[in-house]
Write a protein that holds these residues in place. Structure first.
Motif, short mmCIF file in Angstrom:
data_model
loop_
_atom_site.label_atom_id
_atom_site.label_comp_id
_atom_site.label_asym_id
_atom_site.label_seq_id
_atom_site.Cartn_x
_atom_site.Cartn_y
_atom_site.Cartn_z
N GLN A 174 0.82 -1.20 0.00
CA GLN A 174 0.00 0.00 0.00
C GLN A 174 0.86 1.26 0.00
O GLN A 174 0.47 2.28 -0.57
CB GLN A 174 -0.93 -0.01 1.22
N VAL A 175 2.04 1.19 0.63
CA VAL A 175 2.95 2.34 0.62
C VAL A 175 3.36 2.66 -0.81
O VAL A 175 3.29 3.80 -1.27
CB VAL A 175 4.19 2.07 1.49
N ARG A 224 -8.30 12.57 1.83
CA ARG A 224 -7.99 11.39 2.62
C ARG A 224 -8.96 10.26 2.29
O ARG A 224 -8.57 9.09 2.23
CB ARG A 224 -8.06 11.71 4.12
N ALA A 225 -10.22 10.62 2.05
CA ALA A 225 -11.23 9.60 1.72
C ALA A 225 -10.84 8.83 0.47
O ALA A 225 -11.06 7.61 0.38
CB ALA A 225 -12.59 10.27 1.53
N ASP A 226 -10.23 9.51 -0.52
CA ASP A 226 -9.81 8.84 -1.74
C ASP A 226 -8.63 7.91 -1.49
O ASP A 226 -8.53 6.83 -2.09
CB ASP A 226 -9.45 9.86 -2.82
N MET A 227 -7.72 8.33 -0.62
CA MET A 227 -6.58 7.47 -0.28
C MET A 227 -7.07 6.20 0.41
O MET A 227 -6.59 5.09 0.13
CB MET A 227 -5.59 8.22 0.62
N THR A 267 -1.94 5.61 9.38
CA THR A 267 -0.94 6.60 9.76
C THR A 267 0.46 6.17 9.33
O THR A 267 1.24 6.96 8.80
CB THR A 267 -0.96 6.84 11.28
N GLU A 268 0.78 4.89 9.52
CA GLU A 268 2.10 4.40 9.16
C GLU A 268 2.28 4.37 7.64
O GLU A 268 3.36 4.69 7.13
CB GLU A 268 2.30 2.98 9.73
N ILE A 269 1.25 3.99 6.92
CA ILE A 269 1.34 3.94 5.46
C ILE A 269 1.59 5.34 4.91
O ILE A 269 2.47 5.54 4.05
CB ILE A 269 0.06 3.33 4.86
N ILE A 322 -6.64 3.10 -2.20
CA ILE A 322 -5.34 2.50 -1.95
C ILE A 322 -5.27 1.70 -0.66
O ILE A 322 -4.96 0.51 -0.66
CB ILE A 322 -4.23 3.59 -1.93
N ILE A 323 -5.60 2.33 0.45
CA ILE A 323 -5.38 1.70 1.75
C ILE A 323 -6.42 0.64 2.05
O ILE A 323 -6.13 -0.41 2.63
CB ILE A 323 -5.32 2.79 2.85
#
Length: 237
Positions: free
Chosen positions: A34-35, A54-57, A70-72, A61-62
């Motif tokens: 995912q990163v 953020r909603a699109d990420m 948060t880590e990604i 993706i996530i």
């Protein structure tokens, strides 16, 4: 520039000496793909300088790895900084909207200009300069009158800029370089233009004043009010 010095913005990279920067093995294994995907996703969006939600990420993706969000994002941000010289910055904390900004040192005269977009960014710099020198806000009619003096006409197809009205009113606004605000009680409706959050992040009033001074062959201190504002702005950044 070190990673710690380039942590301005998201804050994900703010670390103290000796802090363990590793992700637990389980999270590492689940989120590494995912990163990489997120980095590619953000780079594609940046080609057109489209603000990222953020909603699109999360959606694109996530997905099911929300617990590692948060880590990604932190790892993607670090990769963008170290490899591409870009930084992920949140410009709207309520709606969680992000942009990528150029985090590499710029030689004088390279403000906002990157690659094939250089000509458009040159026009943008002229517009930002006009807005700043006129008190940080100008009516749309004043802006078009100014561009007319430069032989850039909103109703004509320009050989370099294409549809200038669309470029200014849609593209630059969508990319968050410019912001428009309706002027109340105007008929026909009028708007005023101001710097957008991307412009605030990618350049400075000091840089813009230096650009204007160079174009007019004067010292920046010639414009006392703007010079004072630019110095104050630099002191707070």
């Amino acid at each position: 520039m070190s990673q710690r010095k380039r942590s301005k913005g998201l804050g994900y990279s703010q670390m103290t000496d000796g802090e363990d920067d590793s992700i637990p093995t389980q999270v590492e294994r689940r989120s590494q793909d995912q990163v990489s995907e997120l980095v590619q996703f953000l780079l594609v969006k940046d080609q057109k300088k489209i603000p990222i939600k953020r909603a699109d990420m999360l959606k694109n993706i996530i997905r099911e790895y929300r617990d590692a969000y948060t880590e990604i994002v932190r790892r993607a941000d670090r990769t963008l900084q170290e490899v591409f010289g870009l930084q992920l910055v949140e410009i709207d904390t309520k709606r969680h909207i992000y942009i990528l900004i150029n985090n590499l040192p710029r030689a004088e005269g390279e403000h906002l200009c990157r690659g094939k977009e250089k000509e458009k960014m040159g026009l943008l710099l002229v517009i930002l300069s006009f807005i700043f020198m006129k008190g940080n806000s100008v009516k749309d009619s004043a802006l078009w009158e100014f561009l007319h003096l430069l032989r850039v006409y909103p109703g004509k197809q320009h050989s370099v800029f294409g549809d200038v009205r669309k470029l200014v009113t849609e593209e630059f606004v969508r990319q968050k370089y410019l912001e428009t605000t309706p002027i109340p009680l105007t008929d026909p409706p009028e708007f005023k233009y101001q710097w957008g959050p991307r412009a605030e992040k990618e350049t400075s009033k000091k840089d813009v004043l230096s650009f204007v001074a160079k174009m007019q062959g004067k010292d920046p201190t010639f414009w006392a009010s703007q010079y004072s504002e630019a110095e104050a702005n630099r002191a707070t950044t």
